[in-house]
Design an enzyme around this catalytic site. Structure first.
Site, PDB file in Angstrom:
ATOM      1  N   LYS A   1       0.848  -1.205   0.000  1.00 30.03           N
ATOM      2  CA  LYS A   1       0.000   0.000   0.000  1.00 30.03           C
ATOM      3  C   LYS A   1       0.879   1.250   0.000  1.00 30.03           C
ATOM      4  O   LYS A   1       0.647   2.192  -0.767  1.00 30.03           O
ATOM      5  CB  LYS A   1      -0.943   0.000   1.218  1.00 30.03           C
ATOM      6  CG  LYS A   1      -2.104  -0.980   1.080  1.00 30.03           C
ATOM      7  CD  LYS A   1      -2.867  -1.191   2.386  1.00 30.03           C
ATOM      8  CE  LYS A   1      -3.926  -2.283   2.209  1.00 30.03           C
ATOM      9  NZ  LYS A   1      -4.576  -2.646   3.488  1.00 30.03           N
TER      10      LYS A   1
ATOM     11  N   GLN B   1      -4.643  -0.972   9.629  1.00 30.61           N
ATOM     12  CA  GLN B   1      -4.689  -2.347   9.118  1.00 30.61           C
ATOM     13  C   GLN B   1      -5.351  -3.274  10.145  1.00 30.61           C
ATOM     14  O   GLN B   1      -5.022  -3.241  11.327  1.00 30.61           O
ATOM     15  CB  GLN B   1      -3.256  -2.821   8.800  1.00 30.61           C
ATOM     16  CG  GLN B   1      -3.160  -4.189   8.145  1.00 30.61           C
ATOM     17  CD  GLN B   1      -3.720  -4.232   6.729  1.00 30.61           C
ATOM     18  OE1 GLN B   1      -3.787  -3.229   6.035  1.00 30.61           O
ATOM     19  NE2 GLN B   1      -4.146  -5.407   6.302  1.00 30.61           N
TER      20      GLN B   1
ATOM     21  N   ASP C   1     -10.949   3.383   3.820  1.00 31.25           N
ATOM     22  CA  ASP C   1     -11.359   1.975   3.871  1.00 31.25           C
ATOM     23  C   ASP C   1     -12.882   1.827   3.770  1.00 31.25           C
ATOM     24  O   ASP C   1     -13.386   0.737   3.496  1.00 31.25           O
ATOM     25  CB  ASP C   1     -10.939   1.366   5.215  1.00 31.25           C
ATOM     26  CG  ASP C   1      -9.724   0.469   5.116  1.00 31.25           C
ATOM     27  OD1 ASP C   1      -9.501  -0.116   4.045  1.00 31.25           O
ATOM     28  OD2 ASP C   1      -9.004   0.360   6.129  1.00 31.25           O
TER      29      ASP C   1
HETATM   30  N1  GUN Z   1      -7.188  -6.333   6.510  1.00 27.43           N
HETATM   31  C1  GUN Z   1      -7.532  -7.110   5.461  1.00 27.43           C
HETATM   32  N2  GUN Z   1      -8.102  -6.361   4.487  1.00 27.43           N
HETATM   33  C2  GUN Z   1      -8.112  -5.091   4.945  1.00 27.43           C
HETATM   34  C3  GUN Z   1      -8.553  -3.858   4.390  1.00 27.43           C
HETATM   35  O1  GUN Z   1      -9.086  -3.773   3.274  1.00 27.43           O
HETATM   36  N3  GUN Z   1      -8.372  -2.762   5.170  1.00 27.43           N
HETATM   37  C4  GUN Z   1      -7.819  -2.820   6.403  1.00 27.43           C
HETATM   38  N4  GUN Z   1      -7.696  -1.699   7.098  1.00 27.43           N
HETATM   39  N5  GUN Z   1      -7.395  -3.945   6.945  1.00 27.43           N
HETATM   40  C5  GUN Z   1      -7.539  -5.070   6.218  1.00 27.43           C
END
Ligand code: GUN
Length: 306
Positions: free
Chosen positions: A55, A99, A122
């Site tokens: 990311k 995350q 998100d």
């Molecule tokens: N953990 C697994 N997928 C995601 C996501 O799309 N966003 C976040 N913040 N954590 C995750």
């Protein structure tokens, strides 16, 4: 029926990233605003580390400012909430991503609800969930994996899914439920199925659009797929692959598979996403698109169309 079209998520994601890069350059040129994405990770889960790393890397490629907070697993909830509040107040930050999963001693819901809804790239904050479920899709930040899946579906079937039946297997807040809202907003007739659904295979066989988000390797066999369906496989599962030989430590090598048995489903479907190279690359691309959209909004500029 002929073998299904393989939906190339990698290519579609690359196209979106190019659009985001161009949109970022235009925004920065015009207003001086540089999109900022802050990613927060607590603990050292290896899969989460990989996701967060890519990311941050993609954010840099797009021309964003990328901020990464790596906190150890013992970090207190109060400390994490303070960091989120600081990021909320920072005008250089347009997107905040914490995350998941978080360590057990931290209340995940509390952390998510502390993120400023207008920086919640998100799409997990209740305000954004509410916007999406009331049909305010233009105002909402939509969770990245379902948003990316939806773009792939539109690429095959177009924008209007009137008369189409969609079955989503999985009812998570991150994928299943928002996916249902997006399909509904596009006029599909939607069913959310899950592990307690009776005769799941026959429910799935009714689907013109089948979305698999259960987290069980290759669970959906050919028997679950209607002839001519569009199949979107959201699962990413690592399984042992003894046919590839052994790793240095003597354990079998591994490979990634989806929630769908690709070969069996591809023999019946009209189009299907592979794993890897299907939905996966779309998730990060949509995160970048959401962050640019947030920065454009704060600068009063129209974001690029995807
Ligand atoms: N953990 C697994 N997928 C995601 C996501 O799309 N966003 C976040 N913040 N954590 C995750």
């Amino acid at each position: 029926m002929a073998e299904a079209r393989r939906i190339d998520g990698k290519a579609v994601a690359a196209r979106i990233i190019e659009t985001v890069k161009a949109g970022t350059a235009a925004l920065t040129d015009k207003t001086g605003t540089k999109p900022g994405l802050a990613v927060v990770i607590v603990g050292s889960d290896p899969a989460s580390q990989v996701y967060v790393g890519s990311k941050a890397k993609t954010a840099n490629e797009c021309g964003f400012t990328s901020i990464k907070h790596e906190l150890d697993a013992e970090t207190s909830e109060a400390t994490l909430l303070d960091i989120v509040r600081d990021l909320n107040a920072d005008p250089g930050v347009h997107g905040i991503l914490v995350q998941l999963p978080l360590p057990k001693h931290i209340d995940e819901a509390k952390v998510i609800q502390t993120i400023d809804p207008d920086k919640d790239v998100d799409g997990f904050h209740l305000i954004n969930v509410g916007r999406l479920s009331t049909g305010s899709t233009d105002e909402a930040f939509v969770p990245c994996t379902p948003a990316g899946s939806m773009l792939l579906i539109r690429d095959v079937l177009g924008d209007d899914l009137s008369g189409k039946t969609a079955v989503i297997v999985g009812r998570s807040n991150i994928v299943g439920k928002p996916m249902a809202q997006l399909l509904l907003a596009a006029n599909a007739t939607v069913t959310i199925a899950h592990s307690r659904t009776k005769d799941l295979a026959s429910v799935c066989r009714g689907a013109d659009i089948l979305v698999a988000a259960v987290g069980r390797p290759e669970m959906l066999t050919g028997d679950y797929v209607k002839e001519g369906a569009v199949v979107i496989d959201v699962g990413i599962n690592r399984i042992e692959a003894p046919e590839k030989g052994l790793k240095e430590d003597g354990t079998p090598k591994t490979r990634l598979v989806g929630d769908v048995n690709y070969a069996e489903a591809a023999a019946k479907a009209a189009a299907i996403t592979p794993v890897p190279g299907g939905v996966g690359p779309m998730t990060i691309a949509m995160l970048m698109a959401n962050t640019l959209r947030s920065a454009c909004r704060s600068a009063g500029v129209e974001p690029p169309k995807l």
